[in-house]
Design an enzyme around this catalytic site. Structure first.
Site, PDB file in Angstrom:
ATOM      1  CG  ASN A 211      57.057  12.742  12.931  1.00 46.54           C
ATOM      2  OD1 ASN A 211      56.654  13.701  12.264  1.00 46.54           O
ATOM      3  ND2 ASN A 211      56.865  12.641  14.235  1.00 46.54           N
TER       4      ASN A 211
ATOM      5  CE  LYS B 137      59.817  14.313  16.039  1.00 48.56           C
ATOM      6  NZ  LYS B 137      60.206  14.206  17.428  1.00 48.56           N
TER       7      LYS B 137
ATOM      8  CG  HIS C  74      54.316  12.050  17.712  1.00 46.28           C
ATOM      9  ND1 HIS C  74      54.953  12.832  18.645  1.00 46.28           N
ATOM     10  CD2 HIS C  74      55.291  11.372  17.059  1.00 46.28           C
ATOM     11  CE1 HIS C  74      56.259  12.647  18.545  1.00 46.28           C
ATOM     12  NE2 HIS C  74      56.494  11.761  17.592  1.00 46.28           N
TER      13      HIS C  74
ATOM     14  CD  GLU D  62      57.421  15.608  19.150  1.00 45.28           C
ATOM     15  OE1 GLU D  62      57.067  15.925  18.003  1.00 45.28           O
ATOM     16  OE2 GLU D  62      58.544  15.116  19.410  1.00 45.28           O
TER      17      GLU D  62
ATOM     18  N   GLY E 165      63.855  12.170  20.536  1.00 45.43           N
ATOM     19  CA  GLY E 165      64.695  13.348  20.346  1.00 45.43           C
ATOM     20  C   GLY E 165      65.763  13.542  21.410  1.00 45.43           C
TER      21      GLY E 165
ATOM     22  CB  SER F 192      66.945   8.169  20.156  1.00 45.68           C
ATOM     23  OG  SER F 192      66.567   9.386  20.791  1.00 45.68           O
TER      24      SER F 192
END
Ligand code: PEP
Length: 247
Positions: A8, A10, A92, A94, A168, A207
């Site tokens: 991904n 992003k 997701h 986010e 992240g 991560s």
């Protein structure tokens, strides 16, 4: 089942970043797993053209629940498919946090993705506060239930378990914690969708990097990874692809 290494990007990546795809395909022309990259929408068509005939599949990072219409700035699942995408990431954390997406939104988007012939990569995961409160299984179970329409199959659905606090941050759950959630997700999917659930890919995300991929991929019911930061560089993503191919 073929395992899946999904990346991904992003809101990262310019046209020049497609050189990473060139490098990835040169290093891993025939990996022992499926390989998917989800670039920003601006790069889907170019990456799909680059990937045509290769082992790489290309996906979007979101789609609208409607197939077309007056929705300025949004992209439909049919548009992603038309641009050459085969998958779309939905729900997701986010998007859930930045855009207030609810489980119902994700369920409607998943239906739209399927109507356009896309594989939906549906994300679930708990916040740190929810994990600390012992609510992890309740939270991901509720998200899973409410985010999926009827009709899920091993071919049209991939689930990504992504603890919000691990995305992240460089932090990951323990291996036992990952295994617990994945086993729970498999059981929940089996209770609802029957034997079909045995073939649904359950990805871990949060991560994942070359240094921890092998131990995570050794876990039962971990069928691949959804990778953010480490998917941007061919060397890192390629190492994760290699670890999954060897698992
Ligand atoms: C993600 O964005 O889905 C993700 C898991 O990010 P990262 O690998 O950077 O934690």
């Amino acid at each position: 089942m073929r395992k899946l290494a999904a990346g991904n990007w992003k809101m990262n990546g310019m046209a020049a970043s497609l050189s990473e795809v060139t490098a990835l395909l040169a290093a891993h022309p025939a990996p022992g797993c499926e390989m998917l990259l989800c670039p920003p929408a601006t790069l889907v068509a170019a990456m799909a053209a680059q990937a045509r005939g290769s082992a790489l599949q290309v996906g979007g990072q979101d789609c609208h629940a409607k197939l077309s219409g007056a929705h300025t700035g949004d992209i439909s699942a049919a548009m992603l498919a038309d641009a050459g995408a085969s998958h779309v990431i939905l729900g997701h954390s986010e998007r859930r946090a930045d855009h207030g997406e609810s489980d119902e939104d994700v369920r409607m988007k998943t239906g739209a993705a399927w109507a356009a012939g896309l594989v939906a990569v549906v994300c679930v995961g708990e916040t740190e506060a929810q994990r600390d409160a012992g609510q992890t299984l309740a939270v991901v179970g509720a998200q899973l239930k409410a985010s999926l329409p009827e009709g899920a199959t091993a071919a049209n659905l991939v689930i990504a378990y992504e603890p919000v606090w691990a995305i992240g941050t460089g932090r990951t759950p323990t291996l036992a914690e990952i295994a617990e959630v994945h086993g729970f997700l498999r059981a929940e999917l089996t209770a609802r969708f029957g034997a079909e659930a045995g073939g649904m890919r359950l990805l871990y995300g949060g991560s994942v990097k070359p240094s921890n991929a092998t131990e995570i991929f050794a876990l039962a019911d971990v069928d691949g990874a959804l990778v953010g930061g480490a998917s941007l560089k061919a060397a890192d993503f390629g190492a994760i692809v290699a670890a999954l191919s060897a698992a």
